[in-house]
Design a protein around this motif. Structure first.
Motif, PDB file in Angstrom:
ATOM      1  N   GLY A  35       2.116  15.012  -9.039  1.00  0.00           N
ATOM      2  CA  GLY A  35       2.945  16.200  -9.192  1.00  0.00           C
ATOM      3  C   GLY A  35       2.811  17.231  -8.098  1.00  0.00           C
ATOM      4  O   GLY A  35       3.791  17.853  -7.700  1.00  0.00           O
ATOM      5  N   ASN A  36       1.610  17.449  -7.608  1.00  0.00           N
ATOM      6  CA  ASN A  36       1.409  18.475  -6.576  1.00  0.00           C
ATOM      7  C   ASN A  36       0.951  17.879  -5.255  1.00  0.00           C
ATOM      8  O   ASN A  36       0.422  18.581  -4.401  1.00  0.00           O
ATOM      9  CB  ASN A  36       0.397  19.517  -7.063  1.00  0.00           C
ATOM     10  CG  ASN A  36      -0.965  18.916  -7.367  1.00  0.00           C
ATOM     11  OD1 ASN A  36      -1.121  17.698  -7.346  1.00  0.00           O
ATOM     12  ND2 ASN A  36      -1.940  19.755  -7.662  1.00  0.00           N
ATOM     13  N   LYS A  37       1.168  16.584  -5.092  1.00  0.00           N
ATOM     14  CA  LYS A  37       0.708  15.886  -3.893  1.00  0.00           C
ATOM     15  C   LYS A  37       1.834  15.615  -2.898  1.00  0.00           C
ATOM     16  O   LYS A  37       1.630  14.918  -1.911  1.00  0.00           O
ATOM     17  CB  LYS A  37       0.060  14.548  -4.283  1.00  0.00           C
ATOM     18  CG  LYS A  37      -1.130  14.668  -5.227  1.00  0.00           C
ATOM     19  CD  LYS A  37      -2.326  15.318  -4.562  1.00  0.00           C
ATOM     20  CE  LYS A  37      -3.540  15.301  -5.476  1.00  0.00           C
ATOM     21  NZ  LYS A  37      -4.708  15.960  -4.866  1.00  0.00           N
ATOM     22  N   VAL A  38       3.017  16.175  -3.159  1.00  0.00           N
ATOM     23  CA  VAL A  38       4.173  15.928  -2.301  1.00  0.00           C
ATOM     24  C   VAL A  38       4.861  17.248  -1.991  1.00  0.00           C
ATOM     25  O   VAL A  38       5.018  18.104  -2.862  1.00  0.00           O
ATOM     26  CB  VAL A  38       5.184  14.980  -2.980  1.00  0.00           C
ATOM     27  CG1 VAL A  38       6.385  14.742  -2.071  1.00  0.00           C
ATOM     28  CG2 VAL A  38       4.529  13.662  -3.354  1.00  0.00           C
ATOM     29  N   ASP A  70       0.825  -1.211   0.000  1.00  0.00           N
ATOM     30  CA  ASP A  70       0.000   0.000   0.000  1.00  0.00           C
ATOM     31  C   ASP A  70       0.857   1.257   0.000  1.00  0.00           C
ATOM     32  O   ASP A  70       0.535   2.242  -0.683  1.00  0.00           O
ATOM     33  CB  ASP A  70      -0.932   0.012   1.221  1.00  0.00           C
ATOM     34  CG  ASP A  70      -1.988  -1.075   1.163  1.00  0.00           C
ATOM     35  OD1 ASP A  70      -2.266  -1.576   0.055  1.00  0.00           O
ATOM     36  OD2 ASP A  70      -2.538  -1.421   2.224  1.00  0.00           O
ATOM     37  N   GLY A  71       1.951   1.235   0.757  1.00  0.00           N
ATOM     38  CA  GLY A  71       2.818   2.407   0.825  1.00  0.00           C
ATOM     39  C   GLY A  71       3.489   2.709  -0.497  1.00  0.00           C
ATOM     40  O   GLY A  71       3.589   3.874  -0.912  1.00  0.00           O
ATOM     41  N   CYS A  72       3.956   1.674  -1.195  1.00  0.00           N
ATOM     42  CA  CYS A  72       4.582   1.884  -2.508  1.00  0.00           C
ATOM     43  C   CYS A  72       3.564   2.435  -3.504  1.00  0.00           C
ATOM     44  O   CYS A  72       3.875   3.331  -4.304  1.00  0.00           O
ATOM     45  CB  CYS A  72       5.167   0.572  -3.019  1.00  0.00           C
ATOM     46  SG  CYS A  72       6.578  -0.042  -2.071  1.00  0.00           S
ATOM     47  N   LYS A  73       2.341   1.907  -3.456  1.00  0.00           N
ATOM     48  CA  LYS A  73       1.276   2.388  -4.333  1.00  0.00           C
ATOM     49  C   LYS A  73       0.979   3.865  -4.048  1.00  0.00           C
ATOM     50  O   LYS A  73       0.896   4.680  -4.974  1.00  0.00           O
ATOM     51  CB  LYS A  73       0.016   1.549  -4.117  1.00  0.00           C
ATOM     52  CG  LYS A  73      -1.221   2.014  -4.896  1.00  0.00           C
ATOM     53  CD  LYS A  73      -2.415   1.109  -4.568  1.00  0.00           C
ATOM     54  CE  LYS A  73      -3.716   1.644  -5.160  1.00  0.00           C
ATOM     55  NZ  LYS A  73      -3.715   1.601  -6.640  1.00  0.00           N
ATOM     56  N   GLU A  74       0.843   4.198  -2.773  1.00  0.00           N
ATOM     57  CA  GLU A  74       0.581   5.592  -2.406  1.00  0.00           C
ATOM     58  C   GLU A  74       1.706   6.506  -2.887  1.00  0.00           C
ATOM     59  O   GLU A  74       1.458   7.584  -3.435  1.00  0.00           O
ATOM     60  CB  GLU A  74       0.450   5.712  -0.883  1.00  0.00           C
ATOM     61  CG  GLU A  74       0.286   7.155  -0.404  1.00  0.00           C
ATOM     62  CD  GLU A  74       0.419   7.316   1.099  1.00  0.00           C
ATOM     63  OE1 GLU A  74       0.737   8.431   1.542  1.00  0.00           O
ATOM     64  OE2 GLU A  74       0.200   6.324   1.834  1.00  0.00           O
ATOM     65  N   ALA A  75       2.932   6.058  -2.708  1.00  0.00           N
ATOM     66  CA  ALA A  75       4.082   6.884  -3.058  1.00  0.00           C
ATOM     67  C   ALA A  75       4.130   7.203  -4.551  1.00  0.00           C
ATOM     68  O   ALA A  75       4.282   8.362  -4.937  1.00  0.00           O
ATOM     69  CB  ALA A  75       5.368   6.177  -2.626  1.00  0.00           C
ATOM     70  N   VAL A  76       3.999   6.184  -5.388  1.00  0.00           N
ATOM     71  CA  VAL A  76       4.107   6.444  -6.829  1.00  0.00           C
ATOM     72  C   VAL A  76       2.920   7.255  -7.336  1.00  0.00           C
ATOM     73  O   VAL A  76       3.060   8.104  -8.225  1.00  0.00           O
ATOM     74  CB  VAL A  76       4.281   5.147  -7.649  1.00  0.00           C
ATOM     75  CG1 VAL A  76       5.600   4.469  -7.297  1.00  0.00           C
ATOM     76  CG2 VAL A  76       3.115   4.186  -7.473  1.00  0.00           C
ATOM     77  N   GLU A  77       1.750   7.030  -6.769  1.00  0.00           N
ATOM     78  CA  GLU A  77       0.570   7.780  -7.211  1.00  0.00           C
ATOM     79  C   GLU A  77       0.688   9.248  -6.824  1.00  0.00           C
ATOM     80  O   GLU A  77       0.349  10.135  -7.618  1.00  0.00           O
ATOM     81  CB  GLU A  77      -0.695   7.161  -6.619  1.00  0.00           C
ATOM     82  CG  GLU A  77      -1.055   5.823  -7.252  1.00  0.00           C
ATOM     83  CD  GLU A  77      -2.306   5.191  -6.660  1.00  0.00           C
ATOM     84  OE1 GLU A  77      -2.793   4.192  -7.232  1.00  0.00           O
ATOM     85  OE2 GLU A  77      -2.801   5.686  -5.610  1.00  0.00           O
TER      86      GLU A  77
END
Length: 364
Positions: free
Chosen positions: A343-346, A331-338
C-alpha cells in the motif's frame, strides 16, 4: 514471420501462491474479424491485479495471467477493424469485449454490458479464456483497443487505461467543471490522477487525506487545498455543505466515519466510489445521507468515447501518472504485487517494462 497461435505470460496458480509467478503458454480466443492482436511493450500494475491474485475478490482457478493496463503494437487486425492499422501503438484496458447489441451497450454504457468480458479471469461466450497483459501478446476487440497519442510515453500511458479512465469517467459524468467544488479522497494510485483530471476540467479541487506527508504532492498535482482528516476529529466542521462531488479513491473505506464524510456534501451532492475494496462499507444509517439528500454511487471503468477523450486530454494537458518501472519476469511480477499490496511502497503506480527482453522483439 507468421502470427503466433499461442501467447506466453506470467501466471499464478491460486490465491495461496499469489506472489509465485511462472512462465506459461496462453491460448487466446479464436481470432475474429473485429479482433486485434497486440505485441505487448509494457503493462501497468493495478490494484485490481492484487485483489484478484490474492483472492480478495473471490477464488479463481489458475493458471491466471493478470494485467489490464496494456500498451503495445498492433501486429494483426481483423478485416472489420476501422480505426487501427498494423503497426499502430495501442492500449487495452480492463475490458476486451461486450455484445454491442443490447440496450446497455447501445446507450454507450458497454462497460456495464451483462455479457461483457473482462481482460482476464473471464470467459467468452464460446468458453475461450481471456488472458491479461503480463504476457507476450493480447487479443482484444477493436472497440476496446485504443490508439495511444504520440505525446504520452508507453510506460506512462499504461496506468491511464484503468486507473485513468476509472477516475476520469465519474468526474465527467457528474459534469465536474468550472463552478464545481470537488473533493478527492486519498492521494494514491487512483487519487493522484483524480486530482489532475478535476483540475484540468476546471473545478475547485480539495484533497482529503489522512497522510499529512502527502500534502505537498497533492498541491503539486493541482489541489488548491488539502484537508488532513487525521489531524482533528472535527475536521469536517468548516466544510459542511461544501462539496458538489467527493471522489473516493481510498481503499480503507471500511474504516471511514461515513456520516462525517457525507456531511460535507452540498444538498444532492455525491459520494462516489471509484475503487472496489476487499472489505464492505461500514454500516450506514439512512439519516446519514438524508440530512443533505446525499447520493452514493460507483462506477466500472468508462465507455469508449470517454477513453478517447481522456487520452486526448492527457496528451493536450500533459497529464500523466507518477510511475516507477519494474522489469517483467518471475521476480519482477513478485516484487510488483508485493509492493502494491503493502500500500505505501509505490509512488504512485508501477509499470512492468522490458517485455522484449523476456519474449524477444519479433517484426511482423
Amino acid at each position: 514471420m507468421g502470427y503466433p497461435e499461442t501467447f506466453e505470460g506470467f501466471v499464478v496458480d491460486s490465491p495461496k501462491t499469489w506472489n509465485q509467478f511462472h512462465r506459461h503458454e496462453l491460448k487466446p480466443k479464436p481470432f475474429g474479424d473485429d479482433d486485434i492482436d497486440v505485441q505487448i511493450e509494457c503493462c501497468g500494475v493495478c490494484g485490481s491485479d492484487i485483489h484478484t491474485v490474492t483472492g480478495g475478490w473471490g477464488d479463481f482457478e489458475g493458471p491466471l495471467c493478470v494485467g489490464h493496463e496494456v500498451v503495445g503494437k498492433a501486429i494483426k487486425v481483423g478485416k472489420n477493424v476501422t480505426e487501427i492499422k498494423q503497426g499502430d501503438r495501442v492500449g487495452v484496458g480492463a475490458q476486451v469485449w461486450s455484445c454491442l447489441k443490447c440496450d446497455v451497450c447501445k446507450s454507450k454504457n458497454e462497460q456495464y454490458c451483462p455479457h461483457m468480458v473482462d481482460t482476464y479471469n473471464a470467459n467468452y461466450e464460446d468458453g475461450s479464456t481471456a488472458h491479461g497483459g503480463w504476457a507476450s501478446h493480447i487479443r482484444a476487440h477493436q472497440y476496446f483497443t485504443f490508439k495511444i497519442p504520440d505525446a504520452i510515453p508507453s510506460h506512462l500511458a499504461a496506468p491511464l487505461l484503468c486507473a485513468g479512465i476509472t477516475t476520469y469517467s465519474p468526474l465527467v459524468r457528474a459534469n465536474v467543471g468550472p463552478g464545481k467544488t470537488v473533493g478527492i479522497i486519498g492521494v494514491g494510485g487512483l487519487g493522484h490522477l483524480g486530482i489532475q483530471w478535476a483540475r484540468a476540467l476546471g473545478a475547485e479541487v480539495h484533497v482529503l487525506t489522512h497522510s499529512a506527508y502527502k500534502a505537498d504532492d497533492a498541491k503539486a498535482l493541482g489541489a488548491q487545498n488539502v484537508i488532513v482528516t487525521s489531524d482533528d476529529e472535527k475536521w469536517a466542521e468548516p466544510y459542511k455543505f461544501k462539496f458538489d462531488f467527493l471522489l473516493n479513491c481510498a481503499d480503507a473505506t471500511h474504516k471511514f466515519d461515513m456520516k462525517t464524510y457525507l456531511s460535507v456534501l452540498k444538498v444532492g451532492g455525491e459520494f462516489h466510489m471509484c475503487g472496489i475494496p476487499d472489505k464492505p462499507l461500514p454500516p450506514l444509517e439512512v439519516l446519514a445521507f438524508m440530512q443533505n439528500g446525499a447520493k452514493l454511487s460507483a462506477n466500472h471503468l468508462g465507455n469508449h468515447q470517454e477513453m478517447k477523450a481522456m487520452l486526448q486530454l492527457a496528451a493536450e494537458k500533459g497529464i500523466v501518472p507518477k510511475v516507477e518501472t519494474v522489469q517483467l519476469g518471475e521476480d519482477g511480477c513478485k516484487e510488483a504485487v508485493e509492493r502494491v499490496k503493502e500500500g505505501n511502497k509505490v509512488h504512485y503506480r508501477l509499470t512492468l517494462t522490458g517485455f522484449d527482453k523476456v519474449f524477444g522483439k519479433v517484426e511482423y
